[in-house]
Design a protein around this motif. Structure first.
Motif, PDB file in Angstrom:
ATOM      1  N   ALA A  43       0.835  -1.208   0.000  1.00 28.82           N
ATOM      2  CA  ALA A  43       0.000   0.000   0.000  1.00 28.82           C
ATOM      3  C   ALA A  43       0.870   1.258   0.000  1.00 28.82           C
ATOM      4  N   ALA A  44       1.958   1.227   0.776  1.00 27.37           N
ATOM      5  CA  ALA A  44       2.867   2.379   0.818  1.00 27.37           C
ATOM      6  C   ALA A  44       3.549   2.590  -0.528  1.00 27.37           C
ATOM      7  N   ARG A  50       1.807   7.167  -6.711  1.00 26.70           N
ATOM      8  CA  ARG A  50       0.792   8.179  -7.038  1.00 26.70           C
ATOM      9  C   ARG A  50       1.264   9.578  -6.674  1.00 26.70           C
ATOM     10  N   ARG A  51       1.875   9.707  -5.504  1.00 28.01           N
ATOM     11  CA  ARG A  51       2.276  11.039  -5.052  1.00 28.01           C
ATOM     12  C   ARG A  51       3.509  11.550  -5.800  1.00 28.01           C
ATOM     13  N   LEU A  52       4.368  10.650  -6.246  1.00 29.95           N
ATOM     14  CA  LEU A  52       5.522  11.057  -7.049  1.00 29.95           C
ATOM     15  C   LEU A  52       5.158  11.225  -8.520  1.00 29.95           C
ATOM     16  N   ARG A  53       4.003  10.661  -8.914  1.00 29.10           N
ATOM     17  CA  ARG A  53       3.519  10.699 -10.295  1.00 29.10           C
ATOM     18  C   ARG A  53       4.551  10.102 -11.260  1.00 29.10           C
ATOM     19  N   VAL A  54       5.033   8.918 -10.895  1.00 29.05           N
ATOM     20  CA  VAL A  54       5.988   8.230 -11.753  1.00 29.05           C
ATOM     21  C   VAL A  54       5.805   6.728 -11.567  1.00 29.05           C
ATOM     22  N   ARG A 103       2.887  11.662 -21.179  1.00 26.03           N
ATOM     23  CA  ARG A 103       2.263  11.747 -19.856  1.00 26.03           C
ATOM     24  C   ARG A 103       3.111  11.090 -18.777  1.00 26.03           C
ATOM     25  N   ASN A 104       4.033  10.230 -19.171  1.00 26.66           N
ATOM     26  CA  ASN A 104       4.891   9.555 -18.200  1.00 26.66           C
ATOM     27  C   ASN A 104       6.353   9.921 -18.450  1.00 26.66           C
ATOM     28  N   LYS A 105       7.108   9.999 -17.369  1.00 30.37           N
ATOM     29  CA  LYS A 105       8.523  10.348 -17.455  1.00 30.37           C
ATOM     30  C   LYS A 105       9.385   9.085 -17.353  1.00 30.37           C
ATOM     31  N   LEU A 106      10.700   9.286 -17.350  1.00 28.07           N
ATOM     32  CA  LEU A 106      11.667   8.186 -17.287  1.00 28.07           C
ATOM     33  C   LEU A 106      11.378   7.178 -18.399  1.00 28.07           C
ATOM     34  N   THR A 241      10.838  16.346  -1.857  1.00 29.17           N
ATOM     35  CA  THR A 241      12.198  16.493  -2.376  1.00 29.17           C
ATOM     36  C   THR A 241      12.446  15.535  -3.531  1.00 29.17           C
ATOM     37  N   LEU A 242      12.019  14.284  -3.368  1.00 23.76           N
ATOM     38  CA  LEU A 242      12.207  13.294  -4.419  1.00 23.76           C
ATOM     39  C   LEU A 242      11.348  13.626  -5.636  1.00 23.76           C
ATOM     40  N   ARG A 243      10.132  14.104  -5.418  1.00 18.50           N
ATOM     41  CA  ARG A 243       9.248  14.486  -6.520  1.00 18.50           C
ATOM     42  C   ARG A 243       9.850  15.642  -7.324  1.00 18.50           C
ATOM     43  N   ASP A 244      10.451  16.612  -6.639  1.00 16.18           N
ATOM     44  CA  ASP A 244      11.099  17.723  -7.336  1.00 16.18           C
ATOM     45  C   ASP A 244      12.246  17.228  -8.206  1.00 16.18           C
ATOM     46  N   SER A 245      12.983  16.248  -7.697  1.00 17.23           N
ATOM     47  CA  SER A 245      14.093  15.691  -8.468  1.00 17.23           C
ATOM     48  C   SER A 245      13.617  14.977  -9.719  1.00 17.23           C
TER      49      SER A 245
END
Length: 254
Positions: A43-44, A50-54, A103-106, A241-245
């Motif tokens: 779940a985590a 979802r929160r990192l959107r990746v 719509r997706n990165k990486l 911080t990780l999301r910004d990266s």
């Protein structure tokens, strides 16, 4: 699919470190089953994605609903579907060289990119791979036609006809690609650590740990305090911080 393929190994790791640090004071770790602990970890992991959107692992992205044959070809690897991209006349009217933001990165691989004009004037053009310029981390595409004069001619005919009409064509650009972290444990060890923290936080929340309390026995007393909100704020800060990266600078113009 999950980053933690071995349930036995990751549960043992959590019991050996995270639960020892959090348990004992706040809850009895012996009451926590392996299945419950693993479910909180999964779940985590989903919450972090979802929160990192990746996407946290290499995932095949289909433009529209895939066929049974395409799903079979993917095998056990994860896949998702997304809507095709709209064609905008401005795509070729500037110096952007057919700039398209996925719509997706990486993005690790562009399998195919096709311009499909709808009926009744149906037509399609499969973009040669050599024409595609890809910014993998950002998921940005640019198209630089070159090579075969036949391919350039066919492409020019289709694009010029659409530009002449000045029309917006919905879901005309169909992209199939692979996106997601290639190896999260190797490239983003802080993400693995963060997911473990998020799993423990879920257990603490389930236990309804009070902010403070005391235990007395035979004249001895022990007090404790648990600032769950501060722990949660710390997790949010690390996620930010990780999301910004991963996502870069984010802004909104009102």
């Amino acid at each position: 699919m999950t980053l933690f393929a071995s349930k036995t190994q990751i549960v043992a790791e959590l019991r050996a470190d995270r639960l020892i640090l959090a348990g004992g004071t706040y809850f009895n770790t012996s009451d926590i089953t392996d299945d419950y602990l693993y479910s909180k970890l999964i779940a985590a992991e989903a919450d972090a994605a979802r929160r990192l959107r990746v996407l946290l692992e290499p995932t095949t992205v289909f433009a529209g609903e895939p066929t049974d044959a395409e799903i079979t070809a993917v095998g056990t690897s994860p896949w998702i579907e997304e809507a095709a991209y709209d064609y905008e006349p401005e795509l070729w009217n500037t110096e952007d060289w057919g700039y398209l933001v996925l719509r997706n990165k990486l993005v690790s691989k562009i399998t195919s990119l096709e311009f499909v004009y709808p009926a009744p004037v149906a037509g399609s053009f499969l973009m040669p791979p050599s024409w595609i310029r890809l910014d993998k981390k950002a998921g940005h595409l640019r198209f630089v036609p070159g090579g075969s004069s036949m391919s350039v001619g066919a492409f020019s005919t289709m694009i010029l006809s659409m530009m002449a009409g000045g029309r917006h064509v919905p879901q005309m650009i169909r992209v199939r690609y692979t996106a997601g972290m290639a190896n999260a444990a190797r490239d983003y060890p802080d993400l693995i650590d963060l997911i473990k923290k998020m799993a423990v936080l879920r257990i603490i929340n389930d236990a309804f740990v009070p902010q403070s309390g005391s235990i007395s026995a035979d004249g001895l007393s022990q007090s404790f305090s648990a600032d769950v909100d501060k722990f949660s704020s710390g997790v949010d800060s690390m996620l930010g911080t990780l999301r910004d990266s991963l996502q870069g600078v984010r802004c909104m113009v009102m």
